[in-house]
Write an enzyme that holds these catalytic residues in place. Sequence first.
Site, PDB file in Angstrom:
ATOM      1  N   CYS A 152      54.059  10.485  55.732  1.00 20.64           N
ATOM      2  CA  CYS A 152      53.227  10.938  56.848  1.00 20.64           C
ATOM      3  C   CYS A 152      52.002  10.060  57.090  1.00 20.64           C
ATOM      4  O   CYS A 152      51.324  10.220  58.093  1.00 20.64           O
ATOM      5  CB  CYS A 152      52.787  12.370  56.599  1.00 20.64           C
ATOM      6  N   HIS A 285      44.430  15.885  59.575  1.00 18.33           N
ATOM      7  CA  HIS A 285      45.881  15.815  59.406  1.00 18.33           C
ATOM      8  C   HIS A 285      46.466  17.191  59.756  1.00 18.33           C
ATOM      9  O   HIS A 285      47.444  17.268  60.477  1.00 18.33           O
ATOM     10  CB  HIS A 285      46.206  15.393  57.974  1.00 18.33           C
ATOM     11  N   HIS A 319      54.545  17.770  63.745  1.00 16.12           N
ATOM     12  CA  HIS A 319      54.180  16.724  62.791  1.00 16.12           C
ATOM     13  C   HIS A 319      55.155  15.566  62.982  1.00 16.12           C
ATOM     14  O   HIS A 319      56.333  15.681  62.688  1.00 16.12           O
ATOM     15  CB  HIS A 319      54.245  17.276  61.362  1.00 16.12           C
TER      16      HIS A 319
END
Lengths: 389, 259
Positions: A152, A285, A319
Amino acid sequence: MSISITGLGIVSAIGMNLDENLNSLQNLKSGISNIDLINELQENFLGGEIKLTNQELSLIAFGKDQQEVFPRSLLLSLIAAKQAWGENNISPKIKTVIIGATTVGGMDLVEKILEKDVRIQLLAHNPSGIITDYLADYFHLDEFKTTISTACSSAANAIILGSRMIKNGLADRVLVGGGDALTKFTVNGFNSLRIYDTDFCKPFDNNRKGLNLGEAAAYIVLENKKSMAITKNKKVASILGWGNANDAYHQTASSPNGEGAQKAMQLALDEAKLSSKDIDYINAHGTATPNNDLSEGRAIEKLFGQKQLFSSTKAFTGHTLAAAGIIELIYSILSIKNNTIFPTLNHNALMPELKITPVTNIIENITVNTVLSNSFGFGGNNATIIIGK
Amino acid sequence: MAFIHKYSTISKGNTFNQGIIDGCINSKIATEITHPDYKDVIAGINLRRMSVIVKMGLANTIKCSSKNKIDAIVVATGLASLHNSELFLCSLIDPEQSILSPTPFINSVHNTISGEIALHTQNKGYNITYSQGSLSFEGALLDSILLTKEGKNVIVGGVDEAIPLLDNLSMKIKSKEEFTTGSTFFNVSPNKNGSLAEIVNCIITKEKKANYYITDNFNSNEDVLISGHSTCNHSKKINTLNYSKFSGIFMSNPAFGLH
């Protein structure tokens, strides 16, 4: 050393270019819906899906029908990279490098082989480097090329490498970005970890259950002064600082006290020669997993205090894994350019563990000079970037 | 600025214990990879759930780690753990598996290698993973050169694994090349004292330009070109050593070449 951002390109579930993304953010329009383009998902999943087939994407990317079959991540990346690269040309006077970021590469095509086991040549699409290879050929970038795959935080780390290469004189101009399509592999993978919310994800909410994945690609052009003198490109924003640190706590989870996150943010402040009070807004995030939001929230609170303005835009896009770092960097630029802080959607209940409160309603007409953007992930990888005007 | 202090290789030869010269070049090369006894190298943890590729990277890291603090871990892998990717993909299409195990998914992610190395060596510094096909290691090496410029003491390495599926594929596409498993790691620092060699530069470019570079900089009396290819076209006589003969073919095998 000034590192200027001079080109932006983005495709996500909330828009196929920069203007469409801005419009969705300003109108609080989320792109999360039922995933319906991936066949044979055993359950219904919500995700930030771009509602175009590969054929339709191919038509946008190339302007005409293509015989060749391309992985979806590559098509998304090519569309975004073309927007970012714009009218740039290759020049022997400008050392130009390309840095990509992906986690799944061409996994969607590999999945198809295993189903049919005939289209062997498609296995060539498994390696992560294929997107960068293709883009390097497409834009005739013959010098250094690489791809970063740190889950990520991939795109954030790609931007960090590009910035360090410019700072150290190894590059004048960098085409940098990343892309990840939704695949059966990642949707099922995150579901197997029990961190995939069956409902719309709720970042920094006390009742958060997990993430919704999304698909996206974004690229930016970084330049030094020497390159800008030749290209005549205009500065959109600047990279001021960056930090990369590992949590060394768990295979997939972040440490509950947010040690790695704090370290990455502090390193970025040090590199930018800024203090925590200089940061106007943090694009967190904020994946909406119980673990990330607690860890990151504590780290933000400890370093920036209770009044820090922060939000997560994950409930707009899902995401987007490797692309998250660059998607959110572009949203941070949009915050600066439009004097706006985009909110955390789907937020109802505060987390009792935190004294800080995320921005949950859009704030307009606010001066945003400096933004910090976080990308944390799997394997304890934490990356932070600070941008300014 | 970037000096190599230590290295460690796991390959078809007994290179982990004997080094490349004795373990590989001067002895008969085995057909299978020679793994060290990981229990001896990686102490105090349960190795059962750790993938082969992580064990190789971690064992090499431990062997390369000097007493000095390591500031950065940089890993290159072309395909990460293919074994686990295949395992997870197959479990997706298996109608009898209603509950998926997350273990192969976690192990298939590229940066699980650098992440696990950080976890088991409790290293909280810079951590990154490069994956650019057969140029994966070059990206990692360039970053390591930058890191030493920034004053950091670096562990950098490459690791890849072969699975039977790759051999089936290379047979189907009639390739003579056989894929292998292997890994090489280095400790690189800005400190010249006691170093084994210096890394002067790392360039990625088109083959034609690379050939010009080699021709311009090569002294045929003193220099050796260490190449991953068995066939190279050069205008003047160049002593060439083909490392793929010893390392086998895998995407991050240029790390073996550097060793």
